[in-house]
Write a protein that holds these residues in place. Sequence first.
Motif, mmCIF file in Angstrom:
data_model
loop_
_atom_site.group_PDB
_atom_site.id
_atom_site.type_symbol
_atom_site.label_atom_id
_atom_site.label_comp_id
_atom_site.label_asym_id
_atom_site.label_seq_id
_atom_site.Cartn_x
_atom_site.Cartn_y
_atom_site.Cartn_z
ATOM 1 N N ALA A 1 0.798 -1.441 -0.426
ATOM 2 C CA ALA A 1 0.042 -0.659 -0.094
ATOM 3 C C ALA A 1 0.522 1.046 0.215
ATOM 4 C CB ALA A 1 -1.094 -0.147 1.232
ATOM 5 N N ALA A 2 1.926 1.442 0.943
ATOM 6 C CA ALA A 2 3.318 2.004 1.128
ATOM 7 C C ALA A 2 3.567 2.700 -0.446
ATOM 8 C CB ALA A 2 4.007 1.921 1.436
ATOM 9 N N GLU A 3 3.606 1.623 -1.185
ATOM 10 C CA GLU A 3 4.130 1.348 -1.928
ATOM 11 C C GLU A 3 3.705 2.819 -3.301
ATOM 12 O OE1 GLU A 3 7.816 -1.765 -2.127
ATOM 13 O OE2 GLU A 3 6.019 -1.920 -3.472
ATOM 14 N N ILE A 4 2.707 2.094 -3.531
ATOM 15 C CA ILE A 4 1.694 2.581 -4.304
ATOM 16 C C ILE A 4 0.876 3.617 -3.790
ATOM 17 C CG2 ILE A 4 -0.908 2.219 -4.965
ATOM 18 C CD1 ILE A 4 -0.811 -1.010 -4.605
ATOM 19 N N THR A 5 0.222 4.089 -2.992
ATOM 20 C CA THR A 5 0.537 5.440 -2.495
ATOM 21 C C THR A 5 1.554 6.473 -3.377
ATOM 22 O OG1 THR A 5 -0.347 4.210 -0.595
ATOM 23 C CG2 THR A 5 -0.395 7.049 -0.348
ATOM 24 N N LEU A 6 2.674 6.138 -3.095
ATOM 25 C CA LEU A 6 3.521 7.059 -3.424
ATOM 26 C C LEU A 6 3.408 7.301 -4.602
ATOM 27 C CD1 LEU A 6 6.077 6.660 -0.194
ATOM 28 C CD2 LEU A 6 5.311 8.713 -0.966
ATOM 29 N N LEU A 7 3.409 6.305 -5.835
ATOM 30 C CA LEU A 7 3.768 5.964 -6.973
ATOM 31 C C LEU A 7 2.781 7.360 -7.018
ATOM 32 C CD1 LEU A 7 4.851 5.668 -9.278
ATOM 33 C CD2 LEU A 7 3.511 4.062 -9.782
ATOM 34 N N ALA A 8 1.039 7.055 -6.597
ATOM 35 C CA ALA A 8 -0.426 7.911 -6.842
ATOM 36 C C ALA A 8 0.208 9.550 -6.456
ATOM 37 C CB ALA A 8 -1.642 7.144 -6.251
ATOM 38 N N ASN A 9 1.007 9.032 -5.201
ATOM 39 C CA ASN A 9 1.274 10.926 -5.312
ATOM 40 C C ASN A 9 2.129 11.768 -5.963
ATOM 41 O OD1 ASN A 9 -0.452 10.960 -2.968
ATOM 42 N ND2 ASN A 9 1.026 11.094 -1.540
ATOM 43 N N PHE A 10 3.302 11.082 -6.429
ATOM 44 C CA PHE A 10 4.112 11.355 -8.035
ATOM 45 C C PHE A 10 3.955 11.417 -8.706
ATOM 46 C CE2 PHE A 10 7.175 9.499 -4.070
ATOM 47 C CZ PHE A 10 7.642 10.690 -3.802
ATOM 48 N N LEU A 11 3.091 10.654 -8.976
ATOM 49 C CA LEU A 11 1.993 10.989 -10.446
ATOM 50 C C LEU A 11 1.667 12.023 -10.521
ATOM 51 C CD1 LEU A 11 3.147 8.107 -12.794
ATOM 52 C CD2 LEU A 11 1.128 7.674 -12.214
ATOM 53 N N THR A 12 0.271 12.241 -9.543
ATOM 54 C CA THR A 12 -0.079 13.485 -9.905
ATOM 55 C C THR A 12 0.404 14.433 -9.560
ATOM 56 O OG1 THR A 12 -2.036 12.301 -8.401
ATOM 57 C CG2 THR A 12 -1.540 14.470 -8.201
ATOM 58 N N LEU A 13 2.173 14.623 -9.254
ATOM 59 C CA LEU A 13 2.460 16.403 -9.169
ATOM 60 C C LEU A 13 3.386 15.733 -10.191
ATOM 61 C CD1 LEU A 13 2.953 16.334 -5.590
ATOM 62 C CD2 LEU A 13 2.029 17.729 -6.969
ATOM 63 N N THR A 14 3.233 15.278 -11.123
ATOM 64 C CA THR A 14 4.454 15.076 -12.669
ATOM 65 C C THR A 14 4.043 15.417 -13.809
ATOM 66 O OG1 THR A 14 4.552 12.630 -12.566
ATOM 67 C CG2 THR A 14 6.335 13.641 -11.580
ATOM 68 N N PRO A 15 4.272 15.472 -15.345
ATOM 69 C CA PRO A 15 3.539 16.607 -15.503
ATOM 70 C C PRO A 15 2.142 15.554 -16.436
ATOM 71 C CG PRO A 15 6.088 16.924 -16.135
ATOM 72 C CD PRO A 15 5.929 15.941 -14.514
ATOM 73 N N GLY A 16 1.314 16.331 -16.269
ATOM 74 C CA GLY A 16 0.142 16.287 -17.316
ATOM 75 C C GLY A 16 -1.168 14.531 -16.126
ATOM 76 N N THR A 17 0.113 14.123 -15.575
ATOM 77 C CA THR A 17 -0.918 12.897 -14.400
ATOM 78 C C THR A 17 -1.429 13.833 -13.978
ATOM 79 O OG1 THR A 17 1.218 12.174 -14.108
ATOM 80 C CG2 THR A 17 0.696 11.642 -16.253
ATOM 81 N N LEU A 18 -2.649 12.576 -13.375
ATOM 82 C CA LEU A 18 -3.777 12.649 -12.482
ATOM 83 C C LEU A 18 -4.119 11.685 -11.868
ATOM 84 C CD1 LEU A 18 -4.761 15.077 -10.289
ATOM 85 C CD2 LEU A 18 -6.344 13.982 -11.388
ATOM 86 N N SER A 19 -3.478 10.634 -10.713
ATOM 87 C CA SER A 19 -3.728 9.750 -10.345
ATOM 88 C C SER A 19 -5.109 9.164 -9.590
ATOM 89 C CB SER A 19 -3.017 8.213 -9.162
ATOM 90 O OG SER A 19 -2.525 9.780 -8.339
ATOM 91 N N LEU A 20 -6.233 8.755 -10.437
ATOM 92 C CA LEU A 20 -7.596 8.665 -10.132
ATOM 93 C C LEU A 20 -8.346 7.258 -9.359
ATOM 94 C CD1 LEU A 20 -10.195 9.261 -13.825
ATOM 95 C CD2 LEU A 20 -9.314 10.843 -11.657
#
Lengths: 97, 127, 157
Positions: free
Chosen positions: C99-118
């Motif tokens: 869960a921690a890995e997925i949370t971090l990946l989703a968070n970083f993805l939201t902050l990087t260009p053009g992407t938002l984890s839904l």
Amino acid sequence: MIEWLIGLPTDTPLLAAPMAILVAALALAFVRVVRGPTIPDRVIALDLMASLVVGLLLLLGAVLDLLAIVDIAIVLALIAFLTTVAFASLIERRTRE
Amino acid sequence: MSEIVSGLLALAGALLMLIAAIGLLRMPDFYTRMQAAAKAGTLGILLIVAATGITLGSVSALLHALLASLFFLLTTPVAAHLLGRAAYLSGIRPWVLHDDLAGRYHPSTHELSGEPSAAPPEPDVSQ
Amino acid sequence: MNLFLLNVLLAIVWTMAVGRFTFQQLSLGFLLGFLVIVVIEPLWGKQAYTPRVWRTLRFTGFFLWEMFLSNLQIAYDVLTHRLYARPQIIAVPLDTRTAAEITLLANFLTLTPGTLSLDVSTDRQTLYVHAMYVKDRERFIDEVKRGLEARLLEVLR
């Protein structure tokens, strides 16, 4: 200008312009809150408004040299986050029924 | 010196938050609006936190700033994520060329499957 | 983790040696302690403290740069008259498990260009991403997996 803004003398005049910009952004975000069209739209606009107020509080803390205001800002940010989470779960639960 | 640095940081942060607010008004649908608010809003508030930390300058102010930045870095994306999911479930259709999420939520339990379900997926909504 | 504690200990010893317990001296002590550990780490046998610190620093730099780019992109799209976004919702298969890995990946993805984890699928195998500037879906998935996910796992595992 900043003395006129907050009514107190300070030695950090460079922070006045950012504060004015934040107030302008606050007004723009409020337009989105009023216009909607959906509830989630209003919720993100409110969330952004909360972060704008947090930013204003932080800058006010910097201007007045008061660390306590920074604490207040952090607590406000926490409350805003919890509010958004509560709204999200409310919206989701309402669709499940 | 530090006064100028913090002034510039605060200015950049405030401009980014203004861009987030303009994006909220100008973007065409809910999801693109959320992208603008989540990205520009997060970096904007982080820059303002840094400016405050530098202006106050004391150790406890810097620690406060560090704590606050970690807090914003973790919570803003989480809030966007939850709200995006809730919005999708409440039936706000995204303005997209291709939607992989279409038809993958279980209608009543809201469980989300990783693969397309047995029913044929909805056709692409090209606009 | 063992060597990290040693590093903290060295920092405290440094502040004692200098005689001033301030933030600046503590960070300086930490830095000096790290240099000492770089030198003596081979004596410890297999410990992966310094490579891990390098990887974390590299990831932090990479992430800050991506965040800067994403804000530039958003600012440009918001402020110019034309709208460049051509959004899609894309399913990205995950290699991250906990869960921690997925949370971090989703968070970083939201902050990087053009992407938002839904959302993440219930079986934790798929991440659904709202992406605004994607031309080639396969290449986008490949970029996420080899760029952000691989780097994140390098730091966490």
